[in-house]
Design a protein around this motif. Structure first.
Motif, PDB file in Angstrom:
ATOM      1  N   SER A   1       6.485   3.058 -26.638  1.00  0.00           N
ATOM      2  CA  SER A   1       5.309   2.467 -25.989  1.00  0.00           C
ATOM      3  C   SER A   1       4.055   3.297 -26.223  1.00  0.00           C
ATOM      4  O   SER A   1       2.940   2.775 -26.150  1.00  0.00           O
ATOM      5  CB  SER A   1       5.556   2.307 -24.490  1.00  0.00           C
ATOM      6  OG  SER A   1       5.651   3.571 -23.856  1.00  0.00           O
TER       7      SER A   1
ATOM      8  N   ILE B   1      17.996  -1.008 -15.332  1.00  0.00           N
ATOM      9  CA  ILE B   1      17.307  -2.280 -15.581  1.00  0.00           C
ATOM     10  C   ILE B   1      15.810  -2.114 -15.386  1.00  0.00           C
ATOM     11  O   ILE B   1      14.996  -2.620 -16.182  1.00  0.00           O
ATOM     12  CB  ILE B   1      17.865  -3.375 -14.646  1.00  0.00           C
ATOM     13  CG1 ILE B   1      19.336  -3.646 -14.988  1.00  0.00           C
ATOM     14  CG2 ILE B   1      17.047  -4.648 -14.766  1.00  0.00           C
ATOM     15  CD1 ILE B   1      20.030  -4.582 -14.017  1.00  0.00           C
ATOM     16  N   ALA B   2      15.416  -1.382 -14.332  1.00  0.00           N
ATOM     17  CA  ALA B   2      13.994  -1.143 -14.088  1.00  0.00           C
ATOM     18  C   ALA B   2      13.367  -0.376 -15.240  1.00  0.00           C
ATOM     19  O   ALA B   2      12.237  -0.674 -15.658  1.00  0.00           O
ATOM     20  CB  ALA B   2      13.812  -0.377 -12.776  1.00  0.00           C
TER      21      ALA B   2
ATOM     22  N   LEU C   1      14.381  -0.372 -18.415  1.00  0.00           N
ATOM     23  CA  LEU C   1      14.289  -1.252 -19.582  1.00  0.00           C
ATOM     24  C   LEU C   1      13.124  -2.230 -19.452  1.00  0.00           C
ATOM     25  O   LEU C   1      12.373  -2.457 -20.405  1.00  0.00           O
ATOM     26  CB  LEU C   1      15.604  -2.018 -19.762  1.00  0.00           C
ATOM     27  CG  LEU C   1      16.844  -1.173 -20.108  1.00  0.00           C
ATOM     28  CD1 LEU C   1      18.091  -2.052 -20.129  1.00  0.00           C
ATOM     29  CD2 LEU C   1      16.665  -0.491 -21.457  1.00  0.00           C
ATOM     30  N   VAL C   2      12.979  -2.798 -18.251  1.00  0.00           N
ATOM     31  CA  VAL C   2      11.877  -3.745 -18.018  1.00  0.00           C
ATOM     32  C   VAL C   2      10.536  -3.039 -18.156  1.00  0.00           C
ATOM     33  O   VAL C   2       9.596  -3.564 -18.783  1.00  0.00           O
ATOM     34  CB  VAL C   2      12.023  -4.393 -16.630  1.00  0.00           C
ATOM     35  CG1 VAL C   2      10.781  -5.215 -16.294  1.00  0.00           C
ATOM     36  CG2 VAL C   2      13.262  -5.265 -16.571  1.00  0.00           C
ATOM     37  N   LEU C   3      10.433  -1.841 -17.587  1.00  0.00           N
ATOM     38  CA  LEU C   3       9.179  -1.089 -17.665  1.00  0.00           C
ATOM     39  C   LEU C   3       8.859  -0.712 -19.106  1.00  0.00           C
ATOM     40  O   LEU C   3       7.711  -0.833 -19.556  1.00  0.00           O
ATOM     41  CB  LEU C   3       9.267   0.160 -16.794  1.00  0.00           C
ATOM     42  CG  LEU C   3       8.035   1.078 -16.800  1.00  0.00           C
ATOM     43  CD1 LEU C   3       6.815   0.327 -16.294  1.00  0.00           C
ATOM     44  CD2 LEU C   3       8.294   2.328 -15.966  1.00  0.00           C
TER      45      LEU C   3
ATOM     46  N   LEU D   1       9.846  -2.201 -21.938  1.00  0.00           N
ATOM     47  CA  LEU D   1       9.441  -3.393 -22.697  1.00  0.00           C
ATOM     48  C   LEU D   1       8.047  -3.862 -22.286  1.00  0.00           C
ATOM     49  O   LEU D   1       7.252  -4.297 -23.132  1.00  0.00           O
ATOM     50  CB  LEU D   1      10.465  -4.507 -22.472  1.00  0.00           C
ATOM     51  CG  LEU D   1      11.824  -4.315 -23.149  1.00  0.00           C
ATOM     52  CD1 LEU D   1      12.800  -5.390 -22.700  1.00  0.00           C
ATOM     53  CD2 LEU D   1      11.686  -4.322 -24.669  1.00  0.00           C
ATOM     54  N   SER D   2       7.752  -3.794 -20.986  1.00  0.00           N
ATOM     55  CA  SER D   2       6.431  -4.218 -20.512  1.00  0.00           C
ATOM     56  C   SER D   2       5.338  -3.328 -21.081  1.00  0.00           C
ATOM     57  O   SER D   2       4.259  -3.809 -21.459  1.00  0.00           O
ATOM     58  CB  SER D   2       6.386  -4.181 -18.981  1.00  0.00           C
ATOM     59  OG  SER D   2       7.372  -5.029 -18.423  1.00  0.00           O
TER      60      SER D   2
END
Length: 373
Positions: free
Chosen positions: A292, A344-345, A347-349, A351-352
């Motif tokens: 990122s 999961i949090a 991975l979501v963060l 990708l976001s």
């Protein structure tokens, strides 16, 4: 595989091996130094000590791999951006996913290696390590082999060996047994050997005598022998009956222990089982965080150190929370889902942050804002 993918993967592998090897070497050295006392006090050989230390490598590798992957992606992509290679690739029409693909391929390989270690290699090596460590510490045969030293394996028993030849034959043996203070026994022999039998270790003495003093009758009895066997089974603690620690157990043994494990220890086993399933996934989380930094905005050199610092802090927080959740679950098993929620949090963060436009913009201003005096 396209040529640029191979090129970037090769560039990523170098820092990964170097950083991972350096971190693991530092931790391995600090851990292995704890066993120096086995050489000094229990007389084990250097090769046995080295073998013991090498058994720690899988567990250390599982810890350092995600961190090394994170650092190697940051280093490699930063270097390629400095040398304008990423800009050239983007100008050639490569998307953000295409630029991230080599790092994701390497992450997948690290993920497979991580699960291979946590599910098989780590419990296998750690079990071997604990078995050998327990045998060395509980078995006084290693102590008896020390030359030119009066050894006291148990209170009241003293053993002296003058020297030892290459075949393991002991020369100039003295054994004084004063555990029964009223009838002390002294045995001397020209030579002997330590022999491991199915029922335990045995000291076979040859060409010597046995002297026993009876203080009540004020008599001394002598026994001259050509061969005499001294049983050492009483001085050896059986390690095969010891309780297996969580790190020694395979996944099925963690969730369904077959031994008589106390209820208060079962939560630790279950927490370790969930940790085995979740820890390798931190490689993917940290890889997304590191990507990122370079793929969430236009490729330029401005503000890179702020983005790297912000992502590093976020990565430390996620890894620290993962370690702390393991300790929490070991006391309260019903909280085990938080270990997966944290992944999961992450991975979501991650990708976001990659897909968003300039997610670091507001946070970076905090680093550029001057302090008010």
């Amino acid at each position: 595989m396209q040529r640029y993918n191979k090129y970037m993967i090769i560039r990523l592998l170098g820092p990964l091996v170097f950083i991972g090897g350096s971190l693991m070497g530092i931790i391995w050295l600090s851990q292995s130094l704890r066993f120096i006392d086995l050489i000094i006090n229990q007389g084990i050989s250097f090769f046995t000590f080295l073998y013991l230390s090498l058994m720690l490598i899988p567990s250390l590798l599982s810890i350092t791999l995600p961190v090394a992957l994170f650092a190697s992606i940051i280093y490699t992509y930063n270097k390629m951006l400095t040398e304008n290679e990423l800009i050239v690739l983007q100008s050639a029409g490569l998307s953000r996913f295409a630029l991230a693909k080599p790092a994701l391929i390497l992450t997948l390989i690290v993920l497979i290696i991580g699960y291979s270690i946590t599910l098989y290699l780590m419990p296998k090596s750690f079990r071997e390590f604990k078995d050998m460590q327990s045998f060395i510490r509980d078995n006084y045969v290693a102590v008896l082999l020390q030359e030119g030293t009066f050894n006291t394996p148990v209170k009241g028993l003293t053993v002296y060996v003058r020297d030892k030849d290459d075949r393991g034959t002991l020369k100039g043996i003295l054994v004084h047994d004063n555990r029964n203070a009223e009838k002390p026994i002294t045995m001397m022999a020209e030579e002997g050997q330590l022999v491991e039998t199915p029922i335990g270790p045995r000291f076979e003495l040859q060409k010597g005598n046995r002297q026993e003093i009876n203080y009540q009758s004020q008599q001394v009895s002598f026994l001259y022998f050509d061969s005499y066997a001294l049983d050492l089974t009483a001085f050896k603690s059986a390690s095969e009956n010891r309780w297996r620690e969580p790190q020694e157990r395979y996944l099925n043994e963690l969730f369904d222990p077959t031994d008589n494990t106390e209820e208060r220890f079962k939560s630790k086993l279950i927490a370790e089982g969930h940790n085995r399933l979740t820890w390798p996934l931190y490689s993917l989380v940290l890889a997304l965080f590191s990507l990122s930094v370079f793929l969430s905005t236009e490729l330029n050199r401005r503000g890179r150190w702020q983005r790297i610092l912000i992502v590093s802090v976020i990565a430390v927080l996620f890894v620290s929370s993962g370690l702390s959740f393991n300790n929490i679950v070991s006391k309260r098993v019903f909280l085990a889902p938080i270990m997966y929620i944290n992944i999961i949090a992450g991975l979501v963060l991650g990708l976001s942050m990659i897909m968003a436009r300039r997610p670091f913009r507001r946070l970076a201003r905090l680093f550029r804002r001057p302090l008010k005096v």
